[in-house]
Enzyme design. Sequence first.
Site, PDB file in Angstrom:
ATOM      1  N   HIS A  65       0.830  -1.200   0.000  1.00 45.49           N
ATOM      2  CA  HIS A  65       0.000   0.000   0.000  1.00 45.49           C
ATOM      3  C   HIS A  65       0.862   1.246   0.000  1.00 45.49           C
ATOM      4  O   HIS A  65       2.041   1.217   0.313  1.00 45.49           O
ATOM      5  CB  HIS A  65      -0.989  -0.004   1.171  1.00 45.49           C
ATOM      6  CG  HIS A  65      -0.396   0.354   2.500  1.00 45.49           C
ATOM      7  ND1 HIS A  65      -1.019   1.163   3.399  1.00 45.49           N
ATOM      8  CD2 HIS A  65       0.780   0.006   3.079  1.00 45.49           C
ATOM      9  CE1 HIS A  65      -0.274   1.304   4.481  1.00 45.49           C
ATOM     10  NE2 HIS A  65       0.820   0.603   4.311  1.00 45.49           N
ATOM     11  N   CYS A 119       3.733   5.231   5.775  1.00 43.15           N
ATOM     12  CA  CYS A 119       3.827   4.009   6.582  1.00 43.15           C
ATOM     13  C   CYS A 119       5.274   3.527   6.613  1.00 43.15           C
ATOM     14  O   CYS A 119       6.016   3.710   5.645  1.00 43.15           O
ATOM     15  CB  CYS A 119       2.926   2.926   5.970  1.00 43.15           C
ATOM     16  SG  CYS A 119       2.939   1.360   6.890  1.00 43.15           S
ATOM     17  N   GLN A 137      -7.375  -2.873   9.520  1.00 39.88           N
ATOM     18  CA  GLN A 137      -8.614  -2.128   9.723  1.00 39.88           C
ATOM     19  C   GLN A 137      -9.618  -2.568   8.660  1.00 39.88           C
ATOM     20  O   GLN A 137      -9.254  -2.861   7.522  1.00 39.88           O
ATOM     21  CB  GLN A 137      -8.350  -0.632   9.638  1.00 39.88           C
ATOM     22  CG  GLN A 137      -7.486  -0.134  10.787  1.00 39.88           C
ATOM     23  CD  GLN A 137      -7.059   1.306  10.595  1.00 39.88           C
ATOM     24  OE1 GLN A 137      -7.750   2.102   9.988  1.00 39.88           O
ATOM     25  NE2 GLN A 137      -5.890   1.641  11.131  1.00 39.88           N
ATOM     26  N   SER A 160      -6.231   5.219   9.609  1.00 44.11           N
ATOM     27  CA  SER A 160      -4.824   5.585   9.446  1.00 44.11           C
ATOM     28  C   SER A 160      -4.614   6.698   8.435  1.00 44.11           C
ATOM     29  O   SER A 160      -3.601   7.389   8.476  1.00 44.11           O
ATOM     30  CB  SER A 160      -4.003   4.367   9.015  1.00 44.11           C
ATOM     31  OG  SER A 160      -4.026   3.394  10.028  1.00 44.11           O
ATOM     32  N   HIS A 163      -5.389   5.300   1.378  1.00 44.84           N
ATOM     33  CA  HIS A 163      -4.461   4.320   0.811  1.00 44.84           C
ATOM     34  C   HIS A 163      -4.777   4.044  -0.652  1.00 44.84           C
ATOM     35  O   HIS A 163      -5.931   4.074  -1.066  1.00 44.84           O
ATOM     36  CB  HIS A 163      -4.618   2.953   1.502  1.00 44.84           C
ATOM     37  CG  HIS A 163      -4.700   2.966   2.970  1.00 44.84           C
ATOM     38  ND1 HIS A 163      -3.664   2.536   3.769  1.00 44.84           N
ATOM     39  CD2 HIS A 163      -5.708   3.266   3.820  1.00 44.84           C
ATOM     40  CE1 HIS A 163      -4.023   2.601   5.039  1.00 44.84           C
ATOM     41  NE2 HIS A 163      -5.263   3.052   5.091  1.00 44.84           N
TER      42      HIS A 163
END
Length: 169
Positions: A65, A119, A137, A160, A163
């Site tokens: 991702h 990330c 998630q 978060s 993505h």
Amino acid sequence: MSGWEVRMSNSRGVPYFYNTETKESVWDPPAGLAPEEVKALPGAALLGGAGADAGARPDKVRASHLLVKHAGSRRPSSWKEANITRSKEEAIGLLRGYASEIGDDARAFGALAHEHSDCSSHDHDGDLGWFGPGQMQRPFEDAAFALRVGEISGVVESQSGVHLILRTG
């Protein structure tokens, strides 16, 4: 003929690629094979997505991702920025720009994830490895499991951030 086929790992319970001619085995789709060729390999149904039994959901998937965080993210900081202040709309705009650069090129995806993802997986070109239900998630998990191997998602929102997801296994 490429000599490649898809087999199931007895130890990990996930599919891998095996070359019957060279005896080489790899976790990622072999370099030089287009996504359509991967889907046509013997045993490709083990990969899930296209070519699998209708409605079947694999036990695990592998994905990479590219995450762009925003001020409303669960933890608005990253390896690049100690305090992320961009809006969610700005984050989506950035991600859409990256998507335009990537097209359907997995190598470009990895390069942009390496450079731009918020990330820590950026060190591995965004690769998150294999994961099963309940490990990510929910919006991320649902999107990753819905993709076919080699397919890239649109914008996926989670706690978060936002993505792009590339399913790799």
